[in-house]
Design a protein around this motif. Sequence first.
Motif, PDB file in Angstrom:
ATOM      1  N   PHE A  95      -5.989   1.896  -9.805  1.00 44.45           N
ATOM      2  CA  PHE A  95      -5.267   0.695  -9.373  1.00 44.45           C
ATOM      3  C   PHE A  95      -5.898  -0.579  -9.931  1.00 44.45           C
ATOM      4  CE2 PHE A  95      -4.265   3.616  -5.769  1.00 44.45           C
ATOM      5  CZ  PHE A  95      -2.931   3.760  -6.086  1.00 44.45           C
ATOM      6  N   ARG A 155       0.823  -1.206   0.000  1.00 48.06           N
ATOM      7  CA  ARG A 155       0.000   0.000   0.000  1.00 48.06           C
ATOM      8  C   ARG A 155       0.861   1.262   0.000  1.00 48.06           C
ATOM      9  NH1 ARG A 155      -3.191   0.259   4.707  1.00 48.06           N
ATOM     10  NH2 ARG A 155      -1.262  -0.613   5.471  1.00 48.06           N
ATOM     11  N   LEU A 156       2.111   1.149   0.518  1.00 46.09           N
ATOM     12  CA  LEU A 156       3.011   2.304   0.463  1.00 46.09           C
ATOM     13  C   LEU A 156       3.365   2.611  -0.980  1.00 46.09           C
ATOM     14  CD1 LEU A 156       5.425   1.561   3.438  1.00 46.09           C
ATOM     15  CD2 LEU A 156       3.480   3.112   3.377  1.00 46.09           C
ATOM     16  N   PHE A 193      -5.939   5.986   2.253  1.00 44.60           N
ATOM     17  CA  PHE A 193      -5.994   4.537   2.292  1.00 44.60           C
ATOM     18  C   PHE A 193      -6.489   4.053   3.641  1.00 44.60           C
ATOM     19  CE2 PHE A 193      -3.074   5.548  -1.039  1.00 44.60           C
ATOM     20  CZ  PHE A 193      -3.276   4.564  -1.988  1.00 44.60           C
ATOM     21  N   ALA A 251      -1.463   4.058   5.375  1.00 46.41           N
ATOM     22  CA  ALA A 251      -0.281   3.857   4.532  1.00 46.41           C
ATOM     23  C   ALA A 251       0.642   5.071   4.528  1.00 46.41           C
ATOM     24  CB  ALA A 251      -0.697   3.486   3.103  1.00 46.41           C
ATOM     25  N   LEU A 252       0.936   5.595   5.705  1.00 47.02           N
ATOM     26  CA  LEU A 252       1.919   6.682   5.795  1.00 47.02           C
ATOM     27  C   LEU A 252       3.315   6.108   5.588  1.00 47.02           C
ATOM     28  CD1 LEU A 252       0.562   8.560   8.938  1.00 47.02           C
ATOM     29  CD2 LEU A 252       0.136   9.083   6.537  1.00 47.02           C
ATOM     30  N   PHE A 253       4.230   6.945   5.093  1.00 44.73           N
ATOM     31  CA  PHE A 253       5.589   6.467   4.839  1.00 44.73           C
ATOM     32  C   PHE A 253       6.371   6.425   6.149  1.00 44.73           C
ATOM     33  CE2 PHE A 253       4.349   8.664   0.849  1.00 44.73           C
ATOM     34  CZ  PHE A 253       4.196   7.520   0.094  1.00 44.73           C
ATOM     35  N   ARG A 288      -1.832  14.804   3.732  1.00 43.53           N
ATOM     36  CA  ARG A 288      -0.957  14.336   2.660  1.00 43.53           C
ATOM     37  C   ARG A 288      -1.706  14.247   1.335  1.00 43.53           C
ATOM     38  NH1 ARG A 288       1.606   8.331   2.729  1.00 43.53           N
ATOM     39  NH2 ARG A 288      -0.564   7.848   2.314  1.00 43.53           N
ATOM     40  N   GLU A 299       1.433   1.916  -3.525  1.00 45.75           N
ATOM     41  CA  GLU A 299       0.219   2.524  -4.104  1.00 45.75           C
ATOM     42  C   GLU A 299       0.078   3.972  -3.663  1.00 45.75           C
ATOM     43  OE1 GLU A 299      -3.218   0.182  -3.312  1.00 45.75           O
ATOM     44  OE2 GLU A 299      -2.674  -1.323  -4.816  1.00 45.75           O
ATOM     45  N   ALA A 300       0.380   4.228  -2.381  1.00 43.86           N
ATOM     46  CA  ALA A 300       0.266   5.598  -1.877  1.00 43.86           C
ATOM     47  C   ALA A 300       1.199   6.522  -2.663  1.00 43.86           C
ATOM     48  CB  ALA A 300       0.590   5.651  -0.388  1.00 43.86           C
TER      49      ALA A 300
END
Lengths: 268, 360
Positions: free
Chosen positions: B55, A163-164, B84, B88-90, B149, A166-167
Amino acid sequence: MKKRAALPYIVWMLVFTIVPMIMVVYFAFTTKEGAFTLENLIQVKEYAGTFWESIELGAVSTLICLLFGYPMAAIMARSKAHVQRTLVLLCMMPMWMNFLLRTYAWMTILENNGLFNSFLQLIGLPKLQMINTSGAIVLGMVYNFLPFMIIPIYTVMVKLDTRLVEAAQDLGCNWLGVFRRVILPLSVPGIISGITMVFVPAASTFIISKLLGGGTMLIGDIIELQITGGANNLNLGAAMSLVLMIIVLITMMVMNVFGDRESEVALV
Amino acid sequence: MENEELISLKNIVVEFDGERIIDNLNLTIKDREFVTLLGPSGCGKTTTLRIIAGFVEPQAGDVLFECKKINGVPPYKRPVNTIFQRYALFPHLNVYDNIAFGLRVHKVPNTEIRQRVSEMLSLVNLQGFEKRNVSKLSGGQQQRVAIARAVINRPKVLLLDEPLAALDLKLRQSMQLELKNIQKSLGITFVYVTHDQEEALSMSDTIVVMNNGKIQQIGSPIDIYNEPQNAFVADFIGESNIIDGVMLSDYHVRFAGMDFDCVDKGFAPEEPVDVVIRPEDIKIVEPEKGQLVFTVESCIFKGVHYEMIMDCDGIKWMVHSTKFEQVGDRVGMLIYPDDIHIMKKSDVPVYTDGGEGDRR
């Protein structure tokens, strides 16, 4: 209860890690008669060229392992589950066979009248000098240590949350951007442990250079010579080992500082 | 909401491994609309969202954005952003760098990035959090970073995939309000996916109820609640009693062994129908004054009301009332014609758990 269970391991580490280290330090600072001396360490200086060559070849091998291993690990991590299992197996399989035997096998391939040159002759090409070159040593090291690069990188990559990816795409990254901004920084811990696991044994190897490098003496070979062979100078061998250990330690510390900065929390 | 068409999905079909996930879906989303895709898990709502994000490529059908076909356009070229599920943060970037991510990718100058990030931080109430590690934030704070974000890129459409599912009830309710305010103040289209009917009812301009890859009903929250088009919608949105009935003639229906007046017409005589009655629409009266006589089987206190299960000749009814009834007592029931909803028998399997079923 917990403490008691740990006891055998503590004894193990004491007997096979701590005690030998103390012995190395002791021998490095004493003469054959047991008197304190710095002579051994001063003598190590004469081998500076060999040290340099060993580290250079180790570094080249590590770099090649990284260049081959990283894409391989990335492909493995993105494959379907059963393909992944097969690839990991194929990657590990050579390690089921003894390291020495594998290196001997390379000798028969690379020799002047070996398999590869016979093949070249068969298709009408001139023979190549392969055995007894530093290229052969690097090849031997890459072959033997590549799995140690692939596996840690693969382990990190397989845990990377898709998902990262995809993000990142959602926020405007094409595949190159996704790689540069997300996948690469998050795989730094794997790269660091891969480099460590390849560089340390590669820099101190002795049998590969002996078998594939002809007369080439790397630092590992010289240490071996002090301990087992003709030179028979345990104290100098210990001093060399000590210096090599310190060099490797410093290299690793530099790597880790670099890694920490690159991926502050990727390890979490 | 007389705005122009922003997104159109036309005859969309999606199959995974031979299984049909989306079955001939048609949906139009207007500019600045808050649209919620609502349905049980596996109904195709998230897949629909991922089609808009790029997607998932549909096997058939067109995806139109401002009347231009965008099938095959990769996600990074679409003017939409996604929040998400679980954010789904980095993890390798701090709060500031997470929020600045999209602008950096698009090579926005640093001074502008700094200004826009600080605007975003005040929008989501996270001033002073710039240097924080995202994995050390609470769920609600991570949620805000995820919103910032996405929104900082000024997308035309924000896609939200169950964004509040991981939060506790109190936080979820305050975030619902906040999201609605953000949507209004920024004036962008929200496409919101949830399985939580309450969330859908309280935030949306339009609700799209989905089941088994098909749209069951599209309408405003009030329409969806008051005029469900089939038994599935009636059951999924709020609590419902769904009883077998027979249409006698226009405005007359028979169920539970009684004839009732109703407000529906246009059915064939003797046509079997589903009769839907909300638990709160059933009035409890003295046994002799009721149209039906029930026996109280259970009575559970739910805060605002008591939830009772009543038995009437073997059929179980759910009734909501603010008045306590003793278990085992006999009570009378009144149902007004307005509250009797008649539906054609549908072949859609009814989602038996009601809306409450799979909420965390």
